[in-house]
Each structure stands twice: as C-alpha cells, then as structure tokens.
Scaffold this motif. Structure first.
Motif, short mmCIF file in Angstrom:
data_model
loop_
_atom_site.label_atom_id
_atom_site.label_comp_id
_atom_site.label_asym_id
_atom_site.label_seq_id
_atom_site.Cartn_x
_atom_site.Cartn_y
_atom_site.Cartn_z
N TYR A 485 -5.63 -0.75 9.03
CA TYR A 485 -4.60 -1.82 8.66
C TYR A 485 -3.32 -0.86 8.23
CZ TYR A 485 -5.29 0.06 3.92
OH TYR A 485 -5.28 1.03 2.74
N ILE A 486 -2.21 -1.56 8.27
CA ILE A 486 -0.86 -0.78 8.00
C ILE A 486 -0.30 -1.44 6.84
CG2 ILE A 486 1.40 -1.01 8.79
CD1 ILE A 486 0.65 -0.85 11.81
N ASN A 487 0.10 -0.42 5.93
CA ASN A 487 0.91 -0.84 4.94
C ASN A 487 2.32 -0.55 5.03
OD1 ASN A 487 1.98 0.83 2.04
ND2 ASN A 487 1.19 -1.18 1.58
N SER A 495 6.11 -4.23 -0.63
CA SER A 495 5.21 -3.59 0.31
C SER A 495 4.17 -4.78 0.76
CB SER A 495 4.36 -2.46 -0.44
OG SER A 495 3.53 -2.97 -1.30
N ASP A 497 0.73 -5.38 3.49
CA ASP A 497 -0.36 -5.01 4.48
C ASP A 497 -0.26 -5.85 5.59
OD1 ASP A 497 -0.82 -2.80 2.79
OD2 ASP A 497 -2.57 -3.86 1.81
N CYS A 498 -0.80 -5.21 6.87
CA CYS A 498 -1.02 -5.92 8.12
C CYS A 498 -2.36 -5.68 8.66
CB CYS A 498 0.31 -5.68 9.16
SG CYS A 498 1.84 -6.06 8.66
N LYS A 499 -2.97 -6.53 9.35
CA LYS A 499 -4.28 -6.22 9.95
C LYS A 499 -3.90 -5.80 11.42
CE LYS A 499 -8.61 -8.16 11.14
NZ LYS A 499 -9.44 -9.62 11.00
N TYR A 535 2.77 3.28 6.79
CA TYR A 535 1.48 3.94 6.57
C TYR A 535 0.26 3.27 7.43
CZ TYR A 535 3.86 5.97 2.47
OH TYR A 535 4.76 6.75 1.80
N GLN A 537 -3.33 3.21 7.97
CA GLN A 537 -4.63 3.73 7.16
C GLN A 537 -6.07 3.04 8.17
OE1 GLN A 537 -4.10 4.17 3.17
NE2 GLN A 537 -2.40 2.78 3.36
N ARG A 568 -0.26 -10.49 8.54
CA ARG A 568 -0.03 -9.89 7.22
C ARG A 568 -1.37 -10.31 6.42
NH1 ARG A 568 6.08 -9.82 4.55
NH2 ARG A 568 7.09 -9.32 6.65
N TYR A 571 -3.38 -11.25 -0.09
CA TYR A 571 -4.48 -10.98 -1.37
C TYR A 571 -4.46 -12.07 -2.33
CZ TYR A 571 -4.39 -6.60 0.70
OH TYR A 571 -4.60 -5.45 1.73
#
Length: 571
Positions: A485-487, A495, A497-499, A535, A537, A568, A571
């Motif tokens: 995933y990308i932050n 911020s 996160d992306c899958k 980022y 990760q 995206r 959550y």
C-alpha cells in the motif's frame, strides 16, 4: 616443583606438566561449565526446536552472537585469573626465591607457567566447541549453526585468549603485590575507556566529520580488551561466523596474533630483568606507576572539571575550564599516589603527574582541533570500497558504485560546507551520514552537518543514481503483493492510503525516476523542499517490512497524477 625440573631432559616441559596437573581441578570445573552451556542448553531445548524449528532457525544469528560472545569473554577472564594463580609467587619474597632458584631459565619458567594456564582454559573451550560440532553433525536441521560458523568463532576465541593472556602478563610481572596488580590492571583498563570517552567527547565538538559510530574505533585504539571485544563482534558482523575464515576478516586474526606475540615478547624481557626482591613492594618497575598516575590524572580531570564548569557557566576550554581540569587531575594523581605508596611519600611527584595529565589533555585537544592527523580530510580510495551508504533527510541509500558518494564527500570538504556555527544559523544545513563498507571488512564513518546550498549538485547526483532506482525495483520483487500500500503525507498534516499492485508500484517508480532527472534539484534545494512525501510500504517474503519513501513538489505533475489514479483505502 623442584622434582619436576630436576629431570635430566627438558625441565621446562616437566614444570609445564606439574603446573597443569596442579590446575587439573580447575580445568575439570571449567569443562563442566562449558558442557552445561554448549550442548546442555541445546539438548534442553531440543524438543521445542523440533516442534518449531523455523523460529529457532530464524534466531540463529542472534543466538550465535550471544553464545560466542559469552564464551569469548568468560574464557578471557579465566585465562587472566589463571595467569595470576601461576605467577602469584612473584608477590611473596620467599616463594619468589624458591622459583627463581630452580634449575631453569626465567624465560622457560615464564613460558612453562603461562602455557599451562592457557591450556587449562583452552582445553574446556575446545571441547565446548567440539560439542557444538557434534550437535551440528547429529542434528543438522535444528543445529545452532554451520560447521564453518562454529570453526570461525573458535579460531577467534583462541586468538583473543592468547592476546589477552600475553597482555595480562605485563601487568602481573610489573606489579609487586596483589593489591597493586588489581589497582594497576583495573585502573589502567578502566582509565583507557574513560580516555576513549574523553577523546570522543572532544571529537564530537571539535572534529569535522566525526561520527558517534566512530566511538568503537576510538575504544579499540585506547583499550586493548576493547580492541579484542569490538574486533570479534565486527568479525561476526562481517561474515566471520558465516564463512570459513573469509579473506577480508583474516587481517583481524593476523593482527591480533601479532599483538599476542609482541606482548609475550615484552613479558619475557620484563621478567628477565625483574628483581626478585621487588616482591611485596608496590611495583617492580617504576614506569607502570608513572603511566597509571598520568592516566588517573587525565581521567580525574575529565570527570571532575565539568562540575566546576557547569557551576560557573563557563566552557570546558575556558580559563576556568582548564584550571578546573588541572585541579581535578592533580587531586586524582595525589590520591592515586597516596594509595599506591601507602602515604604521601611521593607527593611532589604526584603534583608533577597532575601537570603532565593537563598537558596530555591539551595536546589531545590541539590534535583534534587541527584535524586529527588528517581525519577530517581523509576519504578511502574507491578501489578499496565495496559499497557506500548515505543517510540524508530520511533517505537511506546504498550504492555499489561509490563514485557519487565520494564526489559528495569531497565537495563537503573542499567547499568548506561543514561550517555550521552560531554565526551562520540562517544558512540551511542538512545532516549527512556517510558509511563506506570496505573490501577488507572494515567500515569508514563520517558525519557532517553541511550547507546544502554548497553541495546540492553532488547530492542530486547521488539521489539521481540509476543504481538507486534499480535497487527499488529489486526490493519490490521480494514483497508480497497482498501487503502493498502507499501512504501519502503532505506538509499540512493530511494523509491517505492507496491500495496498489506491484505493477502500479513499478509504474510509479518509473514515472518518478523520469521526472526526478529534470525536476529533482528542486527537491534537493533548501528553499523548495517537497511538500508531499510518499511511502511505499509492504511485507516481504521473510516478514521484513519494506518501506520506500521519496518527496515530490507541485512540479512533479505526472507522479502526482498517477498517485491520484490509485484506489484510496477507506478506514
């Protein structure tokens, strides 16, 4: 003992056998402890290893380092104690006369007794490592390590034991009593570590390029036990325990053996000239008292002077700082002299030693302030470098081609970029940590807080290296796609996160690489730092977390556009 050396042939060997027979109880005790430690702990945990051998296998490096380190330290301490027991007769006039009246030369007497002490410890150590060999042969799946790892550790252990044994003999021979042996040996070695801290402290404040990671090298320079311990630890880190005495670590073994031979030769020469009637007196040689007094003075001045400096609000090298160091050095030298001489019989000499301690401190500072004999300008030859590592603004970059890092290093030195002080606080500086991994197994550390405006072009060349981006692709291949995933984090604190898939990540790296070649200097430039950090990760196949990070600004349009196409995570 007289009967042992009275034989017609080889009295030295007879004395060796007699001493070894006397030490047999100690040898058996050490052997029991060694066998309990080496095969005992393994066999006790064998059932758990069988049930969960993957976890144990994963912990092998840490377990081996701890085990081999413990064996090395305890065996070196044991051989020092063994030497003391073999030569304790030196501290009693009657016993000394008996031994020196034997029909054997002093050199052979020293060799026989020292060899017996060494063998007393070496036999249990050898059998302990042999048990590890046997366990590896019988239980290869659950073993503690490979044959080459165990053999390498054994060689290092024996070599360090030999060096420490010879080193301790010098103090044993120079001392005149047990009390003064303990005082000189413990004081000298503890003092050498304090002096190492003092040099590191002065270097951190006054030496350009000094890195806190270089402290271990300072300790190796000031303390021989530290040289053995730190050297053995680095041997383990540099494939020493993982291979069969690889060439790049053989230098450490050879150097340590040369130290052992040098110390032993010095011990023989000192013992041959030692006066038997010096037993019971503080020291058989005056130089050991002088050296220990000066070391005590330097340590006392360094430890006590900051108290006066802190109270007065002055600097350590101000007039008050120097005077307080002189007071602390003199007091410590006087106390040491009073303890050693059992009174103030050499009070005047102690005052002189305190003055010498201050002179030593000032000389050390002058050497450091003037570059420490080229330390500040020294750069390894590229042909001797295996890889170069640099940390900069959160980037961790390692290049096999050390050229760009060397160019940056030279620029920092030649352009006087490492000049941060109170007069130029408005100039933008960055912290650079440079580590060269040398082909001989060593490491070369430098750390700078440098003006980025002077070395931005060289830093850009490092960040723009093709090898850097190729390493990103290689690292990505070892990551599980399901955990990627990308932050994205911007300077406003927002911020998301992306899958992503591996294909998405490779496209992102390719796009960023192409844009960085034309727009990356804006990221390096102090006045146009990136406003968005990315980022990437994931979790590797070995369960290690993989993190890749880089910065962008508003001009990285294609990179940002690609990020906006990713799904995206809510959550």
């Amino acid at each position: 003992m007289t009967s042992a050396v009275s034989k017609k042939y080889n009295p030295a060997f007879g004395l060796f056998k007699a001493t070894l027979a006397k030490n047999m109880g100690i040898m058996l005790l050490l052997l029991c402890g060694m066998l309990i430690l080496c095969p005992g702990l393994f066999l006790a945990s064998l059932e758990r290893r069988v049930l969960d051998h993957e976890t144990f296998n994963a912990n092998h490096p840490e377990y081996l380092d701890a085990l081999f380190g413990f064996l090395g330290v305890t065996s070196c301490i044991a051989v020092i104690i063994g030497n003391y027991m073999s030569f304790s007769y030196l501290y009693k006039k009657n016993s000394s006369d008996v031994f020196h009246a034997l029909p054997i030369t002093r050199a052979k007497l020293l060799i026989s007794r020292a060899a017996a002490s060494f063998v007393t410890v070496a036999v249990p150590v050898t059998l302990g490592y042999a048990s590890l060999f046997a366990l590896t042969a019988f239980y290869p799946t659950y073993a503690l390590g490979t044959f080459s790892q165990i053999f390498s550790a054994y060689i290092v252990n024996i070599v360090c034991m030999a060096a420490i044994s010879s080193y301790s003999l010098i103090f044993i021979i120079c001392a005149g009593s047990t009390f003064d042996l303990i005082l000189s040996f413990a004081g000298f070695n503890a003092g050498s570590l304090v002096i190492g801290f003092m040099i590191a402290d002065l270097a951190s404040e006054n030496l350009s390029g000094y890195s806190s990671q270089s402290m271990a090298d300072i300790f190796k320079f000031t303390s021989f036990p530290a040289y053995c311990g730190i050297g053995a630890a680095r041997f383990a880190e540099g494939d020493g325990y993982a291979g069969y005495l690889p060439g790049k670590n053989a230098g450490y073994i050879i150097c340590t053996l040369l130290f052992a031979l040098f110390f032993f030769a010095a011990s023989v020469l000192l013992y041959n000239r030692r006066k038997a009637e010096r037993g019971g007196q503080p020291y058989a040689y005056k130089f050991i008292y002088v050296v220990c007094s000066i070391i005590a003075g330097v340590c006392g001045g360094y430890i006590l002077s900051p108290i006066f400096v802190f109270v007065s609000g002055s600097r350590l090298l101000s007039v008050i700082g120097i005077v307080s160091f002189a007071v602390g050095a003199t007091l410590t030298a006087v106390v040491y002299g009073a303890v050693t001489e059992r009174g103030f019989k050499k009070f005047t000499n102690s005052l002189i030693y305190g003055g010498i301690s201050l002179a030593v401190y000032l000389v050390v500072f002058a050497v450091i302030a003037n570059g420490a004999f080229g330390f500040s300008s020294r750069i390894p030859d590229e042909k001797n470098i295996e890889s170069a590592f640099i940390e900069y603004r959160g980037y961790s970059i390692e290049l096999d081609n050390a050229g760009p890092v060397i160019a940056l290093h030279k620029a920092i030195i030649e352009k006087d970029a490492d000049d941060f002080n109170i007069d130029n606080v408005d100039t933008y500086h960055e912290q650079f940590m440079i580590i060269y991994n040398l082909k001989d197994g060593g490491k070369f550390y430098r750390e700078y807080f440098a003006d980025i405006e002077k070395v931005g072009g060289e830093m850009f060349s490092v960040l723009n290296s093709n090898e850097r981006f190729e390493d990103w692709y290689k690292a990505l291949d070892g990551v599980r796609e399901s955990g990627l995933y990308i932050n994205v984090f911007d300077e406003n604190g927002d911020s998301f996160d992306c899958k992503v898939t591996k294909k998405d990540c490779k496209n992102l790296i390719k796009t960023y690489k192409e844009e960085f070649k034309t727009k990356g200097m804006e990221i390096v430039n102090a006045n146009k730092t990136g406003d968005i950090s990315v980022y990437l990760q994931g979790v590797g196949n070995s369960y290690d977390e993989y993190v890749l990070s880089f910065e962008t600004n508003e001009n990285f349009t294609e990179t940002r556009a690609l990020i906006n196409t990713f799904e995206r995570i809510e959550y």
